[in-house]
Design a protein around this motif. Structure first.
Motif, PDB file in Angstrom:
ATOM      1  N   HIS A   1      23.245 -44.575 -60.319  1.00  0.00           N
ATOM      2  CA  HIS A   1      24.215 -44.848 -61.383  1.00  0.00           C
ATOM      3  C   HIS A   1      25.469 -43.986 -61.193  1.00  0.00           C
ATOM      4  CE1 HIS A   1      25.716 -45.567 -65.465  1.00  0.00           C
ATOM      5  NE2 HIS A   1      25.816 -44.258 -65.610  1.00  0.00           N
ATOM      6  N   LEU A   2      25.287 -42.706 -60.915  1.00  0.00           N
ATOM      7  CA  LEU A   2      26.422 -41.816 -60.713  1.00  0.00           C
ATOM      8  C   LEU A   2      27.216 -42.189 -59.468  1.00  0.00           C
ATOM      9  CD1 LEU A   2      24.691 -38.455 -61.657  1.00  0.00           C
ATOM     10  CD2 LEU A   2      26.458 -39.642 -62.976  1.00  0.00           C
ATOM     11  N   MET A   3      26.530 -42.589 -58.420  1.00  0.00           N
ATOM     12  CA  MET A   3      27.204 -43.008 -57.192  1.00  0.00           C
ATOM     13  C   MET A   3      28.033 -44.270 -57.437  1.00  0.00           C
ATOM     14  SD  MET A   3      26.441 -40.777 -54.877  1.00  0.00           S
ATOM     15  CE  MET A   3      26.917 -41.619 -53.394  1.00  0.00           C
ATOM     16  N   ASP A   4      27.477 -45.210 -58.181  1.00  0.00           N
ATOM     17  CA  ASP A   4      28.211 -46.441 -58.499  1.00  0.00           C
ATOM     18  C   ASP A   4      29.464 -46.137 -59.313  1.00  0.00           C
ATOM     19  OD1 ASP A   4      26.320 -47.941 -57.152  1.00  0.00           O
ATOM     20  OD2 ASP A   4      25.282 -48.598 -58.971  1.00  0.00           O
TER      21      ASP A   4
ATOM     22  N   LEU B   1      15.084 -40.366 -62.046  1.00  0.00           N
ATOM     23  CA  LEU B   1      16.028 -39.515 -61.342  1.00  0.00           C
ATOM     24  C   LEU B   1      16.764 -40.297 -60.252  1.00  0.00           C
ATOM     25  CD1 LEU B   1      17.116 -36.666 -61.213  1.00  0.00           C
ATOM     26  CD2 LEU B   1      15.220 -36.056 -59.733  1.00  0.00           C
ATOM     27  N   ALA B   2      16.038 -41.094 -59.496  1.00  0.00           N
ATOM     28  CA  ALA B   2      16.661 -41.903 -58.447  1.00  0.00           C
ATOM     29  C   ALA B   2      17.655 -42.904 -59.037  1.00  0.00           C
ATOM     30  CB  ALA B   2      15.602 -42.633 -57.631  1.00  0.00           C
TER      31      ALA B   2
ATOM     32  N   LEU C   1      20.629 -33.247 -63.380  1.00  0.00           N
ATOM     33  CA  LEU C   1      20.394 -34.664 -63.089  1.00  0.00           C
ATOM     34  C   LEU C   1      19.237 -35.204 -63.918  1.00  0.00           C
ATOM     35  CD1 LEU C   1      20.855 -34.648 -59.224  1.00  0.00           C
ATOM     36  CD2 LEU C   1      22.301 -35.850 -60.878  1.00  0.00           C
ATOM     37  N   GLN C   2      18.186 -34.409 -64.043  1.00  0.00           N
ATOM     38  CA  GLN C   2      17.020 -34.828 -64.820  1.00  0.00           C
ATOM     39  C   GLN C   2      17.392 -35.048 -66.287  1.00  0.00           C
ATOM     40  OE1 GLN C   2      13.923 -35.310 -63.234  1.00  0.00           O
ATOM     41  NE2 GLN C   2      13.557 -36.436 -65.109  1.00  0.00           N
TER      42      GLN C   2
ATOM     43  N   ALA D   1      19.372 -38.250 -66.566  1.00  0.00           N
ATOM     44  CA  ALA D   1      18.469 -39.393 -66.412  1.00  0.00           C
ATOM     45  C   ALA D   1      17.701 -39.650 -67.698  1.00  0.00           C
ATOM     46  CB  ALA D   1      17.501 -39.152 -65.251  1.00  0.00           C
ATOM     47  N   GLU D   2      17.201 -38.593 -68.309  1.00  0.00           N
ATOM     48  CA  GLU D   2      16.451 -38.756 -69.559  1.00  0.00           C
ATOM     49  C   GLU D   2      17.340 -39.308 -70.662  1.00  0.00           C
ATOM     50  OE1 GLU D   2      14.741 -34.898 -70.257  1.00  0.00           O
ATOM     51  OE2 GLU D   2      13.304 -35.128 -68.610  1.00  0.00           O
ATOM     52  N   GLN D   3      18.578 -38.831 -70.747  1.00  0.00           N
ATOM     53  CA  GLN D   3      19.511 -39.328 -71.766  1.00  0.00           C
ATOM     54  C   GLN D   3      19.804 -40.815 -71.581  1.00  0.00           C
ATOM     55  OE1 GLN D   3      22.998 -36.889 -71.406  1.00  0.00           O
ATOM     56  NE2 GLN D   3      22.000 -35.088 -72.283  1.00  0.00           N
TER      57      GLN D   3
END
Length: 67
Positions: free
Chosen positions: A32-35, A26-27, A15-16, A19-21
């Motif tokens: 974003h993934l949930m959406d 992280l939150a 996940l980290q 997020a960095e990409q």
């Protein structure tokens, strides 16, 4: 309101990296993934179960497929 969740380190690391990409926290990446997951249409059969490929083919063959 914030809460803490425990996840395996390997999942946290994945996940980290995502997020960095994406240039997100992280939150924000989790949100974003949930959406993205919520936006995907679900294809289900008449009883709420996923259709098998053969069932989909049959519906298209007899013209009963929606769309």
């Amino acid at each position: 309101m914030m809460t803490t969740i425990e996840v395996p380190k390997s999942l946290h690391d994945r996940l980290q990296r995502l997020a960095e990409q994406d240039g997100l926290t992280l939150a924000q990446e989790i949100e974003h993934l949930m959406d993205r997951a919520a936006a995907r249409p679900r294809v289900e059969g008449r009883r709420g179960r996923p259709l098998k490929a053969e069932e989909t083919d049959d519906q298209h063959a007899d013209g009963s497929a929606e769309g």
